[in-house]
Enzyme design. Structure first.
Site, PDB file in Angstrom:
ATOM      1  N   HIS A 128     -10.501  -6.001  -2.151  1.00  6.22           N
ATOM      2  CA  HIS A 128     -11.542  -5.796  -1.138  1.00  6.22           C
ATOM      3  C   HIS A 128     -12.692  -5.099  -1.870  1.00  6.22           C
ATOM      4  O   HIS A 128     -12.742  -3.863  -1.966  1.00  6.22           O
ATOM      5  CB  HIS A 128     -11.028  -4.934   0.013  1.00  6.22           C
ATOM      6  CG  HIS A 128      -9.966  -5.602   0.827  1.00  6.22           C
ATOM      7  ND1 HIS A 128     -10.232  -6.721   1.588  1.00  6.22           N
ATOM      8  CD2 HIS A 128      -8.651  -5.334   0.993  1.00  6.22           C
ATOM      9  CE1 HIS A 128      -9.118  -7.099   2.206  1.00  6.22           C
ATOM     10  NE2 HIS A 128      -8.145  -6.289   1.854  1.00  6.22           N
ATOM     11  N   GLU A 140       0.802  -1.233   0.000  1.00  9.04           N
ATOM     12  CA  GLU A 140       0.000   0.000   0.000  1.00  9.04           C
ATOM     13  C   GLU A 140       0.837   1.286   0.000  1.00  9.04           C
ATOM     14  O   GLU A 140       0.651   2.158   0.839  1.00  9.04           O
ATOM     15  CB  GLU A 140      -0.959  -0.013   1.198  1.00  9.04           C
ATOM     16  CG  GLU A 140      -1.887  -1.213   1.163  1.00  9.04           C
ATOM     17  CD  GLU A 140      -2.757  -1.360   2.412  1.00  9.04           C
ATOM     18  OE1 GLU A 140      -2.703  -0.483   3.274  1.00  9.04           O
ATOM     19  OE2 GLU A 140      -3.481  -2.365   2.508  1.00  9.04           O
ATOM     20  N   ASN A 198       2.022  -5.154  -3.177  1.00  5.86           N
ATOM     21  CA  ASN A 198       0.623  -5.467  -2.870  1.00  5.86           C
ATOM     22  C   ASN A 198      -0.157  -4.184  -2.580  1.00  5.86           C
ATOM     23  O   ASN A 198       0.328  -3.313  -1.857  1.00  5.86           O
ATOM     24  CB  ASN A 198       0.613  -6.369  -1.617  1.00  5.86           C
ATOM     25  CG  ASN A 198      -0.739  -6.975  -1.317  1.00  5.86           C
ATOM     26  OD1 ASN A 198      -1.368  -7.554  -2.207  1.00  5.86           O
ATOM     27  ND2 ASN A 198      -1.191  -6.862  -0.079  1.00  5.86           N
ATOM     28  N   GLU A 204      -6.232 -10.628  -1.094  1.00  7.33           N
ATOM     29  CA  GLU A 204      -7.034 -10.398   0.123  1.00  7.33           C
ATOM     30  C   GLU A 204      -8.519 -10.342  -0.224  1.00  7.33           C
ATOM     31  O   GLU A 204      -9.269  -9.501   0.295  1.00  7.33           O
ATOM     32  CB  GLU A 204      -6.611  -9.081   0.812  1.00  7.33           C
ATOM     33  CG  GLU A 204      -5.135  -9.036   1.171  1.00  7.33           C
ATOM     34  CD  GLU A 204      -4.716  -7.755   1.882  1.00  7.33           C
ATOM     35  OE1 GLU A 204      -5.585  -7.006   2.364  1.00  7.33           O
ATOM     36  OE2 GLU A 204      -3.501  -7.509   1.958  1.00  7.33           O
ATOM     37  N   ASP A 234     -12.261 -10.253  -0.552  1.00  9.98           N
ATOM     38  CA  ASP A 234     -13.548 -10.340   0.131  1.00  9.98           C
ATOM     39  C   ASP A 234     -14.505  -9.429  -0.620  1.00  9.98           C
ATOM     40  O   ASP A 234     -14.084  -8.455  -1.245  1.00  9.98           O
ATOM     41  CB  ASP A 234     -13.484 -10.025   1.634  1.00  9.98           C
ATOM     42  CG  ASP A 234     -12.796  -8.714   1.973  1.00  9.98           C
ATOM     43  OD1 ASP A 234     -12.694  -7.829   1.102  1.00  9.98           O
ATOM     44  OD2 ASP A 234     -12.362  -8.568   3.127  1.00  9.98           O
TER      45      ASP A 234
END
Ligand code: G3I
Length: 456
Positions: free
Chosen positions: A235, A157, A199, A264, A266
């Site tokens: 996400h 990030e 990432n 990640e 979701d």
């Protein structure tokens, strides 16, 4: 009985029988878990894991049945692994690694350098002290897990949200724009076998932020900064929805010569919309040859960092949701192409017998070598650029002597014999006027360097 109707009934019964047989045949072949199905496609299916939940039998039961890759949700972060400067704490992370080893699961490491979840002592640092601390942290943590990590999120990030396409402001960013490449080089030296990933989130479609990351990866590949993969957190929610260019975005990064991974996942939709979105993400990964796997960010909805959104594949009781079924179905139906082997660099079997050539600018048919030094108190990284002259070369050797007191702790893209530094299999060939780079990391002072270059 009407013969026509009887015949029709027989025909229908026959068709139904064939359908049943076909159904049985395909279900006999279809894998019944996410991990097994992904493995059939040369990929993995992983989840984030919290160490303290491993004693929960429902949690561990699903984990070991369905998943063959594990990312520690918090246990490998800087605040967890180095709570006091220079004192490393691996208890919870080691527990997860031991679990993975015992159950045949691989590990994604998360995350070596990140603006968030830093220990208090690092939050209060800046400049050279912070740069040194970051390098020391990466060296120790990646070194502790050397050989045990499939892929590391080396930097997490680092880009800003919004349309600016720039870096995120942070104490790490303020140590100098090269902090990301220093982190990658340090990680490569500490664990040469791990894939090294960048990432980020909100990079899941083609947008200003993902394009900024793309430009960085392109630059790293051109300059020989060791990067192997890009992680797309994914996400997904109504504010950051799944977009139709999701697959195209993965593909454009893969085309740069890196692996891509969904890291990640979701999805904060519900019901059929959620199930369809999971299937779409899965299909997109399967359609990109270098998409090596998918990781969901938790097992049950109640395990999620945003549990009220119910964004995962299992409900609070551990039951499979419609999203689970659609994901498994997409995996089972997916393409059969496996990701290619790790290396994309052409391998050469040149047996270098370098001839000495001028080392000045535009050095004839040989090569020139130049260095740039990133020096901090107690350590350095030297980047050596080898530029071919007016003709292509197939092998090179750089003469480079470091001052007394400087100790080499790691190298990349090079093989060393004393003060001679030669190409490895994939970077001996350099086209006329083009360059390749290698790196040296060490302790002490690099000083002023005077490299020579011999090419053939
Ligand atoms: O363990 C302590 C507990 O002792 C204490 O009582 C409690 C009080 O707040 O906090 C607990 O720690 C929390 C930790 O999760 C474990 O549950 C932290 O406060 C909390 O900040 C931490 O949140 C994590 C978050 O990263 C931190 O930024 C989430 O679990 C984790 O899922 C989330 O993961 C991030 C990825 O690393 C990077 N990408 C985004 C993703 C979601 O935010």
């Amino acid at each position: 009985m009407d013969r026509a109707r009887t015949g029709g009934a027989i025909a229908l019964a026959g068709a139904a029988a064939i359908a049943v047989v076909v159904g049985l045949a395909s279900s006999a072949q279809a894998a019944t878990t996410l991990g097994a199905s992904a493995a059939d496609k040369g990929r993995y299916f992983g989840t984030a894991v919290a160490a303290y939940k491993l004693s929960d039998a429902t949690y561990s039961g699903i984990l070991d049945r369905e998943f063959n890759m594990i990312t520690p949700e918090n246990e490998m972060k800087w605040d967890a692994t180095e709570p006091t400067q220079g004192q490393f704490s691996y208890g919870s992370a080691d527990q997860i690694v031991a679990h993975a080893n015992a159950h045949g699961q691989r590990m994604r490491g998360h995350a070596l350098a990140w603006y968030s979840q830093q220990p208090g002592w690092a939050q209060n640092m800046s400049g050279t002290a912070l740069r040194n601390a970051m390098v020391n942290h990466i060296t120790n943590v990646a070194g502790h897990y050397k050989g045990k990590i499939y892929a590391w999120d080396v930097v997490n990030e680092a880009f800003a949200d919004g349309g600016g396409g720039g870096r995120r402001d942070s104490n790490l960013q303020r140590t100098g724009n090269d902090w990301i490449e220093v982190a990658f080089r340090t990680a490569r030296a500490a664990d040469p076998g791990a894939k090294l990933c960048y990432n980020d989130y909100n990079t899941d479609g083609i947008n200003a932020k993902s394009t900024a990351v793309y430009t960085m990866v392109q630059d790293f590949k051109a300059r020989g900064v060791p990067i192997d993969c890009v992680g797309f957190q994914s996400h997904i929610n109504s504010g950051s929805p799944l977009t139709s260019d999701y697959q195209a975005n993965l593909q454009r990064f893969a085309d740069l010569g890196v692996d891509v991974q969904i890291t990640e996942l979701d999805i904060a939709y519900s019901g059929t919309q959620q199930a369809n979105a999971y299937a779409s993400v899965t299909k997109a990964c399967l359609a990109v040859a270098r998409c090596t796997g998918i990781t969901v960010w938790g097992i049950r909805d109640s395990d999620s960092w945003r549990s009220s959104d119910n964004p995962l594949l299992f409900d609070n009781n551990g039951n499979k949701k419609a999203a689970y079924t659609s994901t498994l179905d997409a995996l089972n139906a997916g393409g059969t192409t496996s990701p290619p082997p790790v290396s994309t660099s052409p391998s050469r079997s040149a047996s270098p017998s370098p001839s000495t050539s001028p080392s000045g600018p535009g050095g004839g048919q040989g090569c020139t070598a130049t260095t740039s030094v990133n020096q901090w108190q107690g350590g350095f990284v030297v980047t050596v650029r080898v530029t071919a002259g007016s003709a292509a070369i197939n092998a090179w050797t750089v003469g480079l002597t470091l001052p007394t007191g400087a100790t080499v702790t790691g190298t990349w893209n090079v093989t060393r014999s004393g003060n001679s530094w030669s190409n490895v299999s994939y970077n001996g060939h350099v086209n006329a006027g083009q360059y390749t780079e290698f790196g040296i990391q060490g302790t002490g002072t690099a000083g002023t360097l005077s490299p020579t270059c011999a090419g053939s």
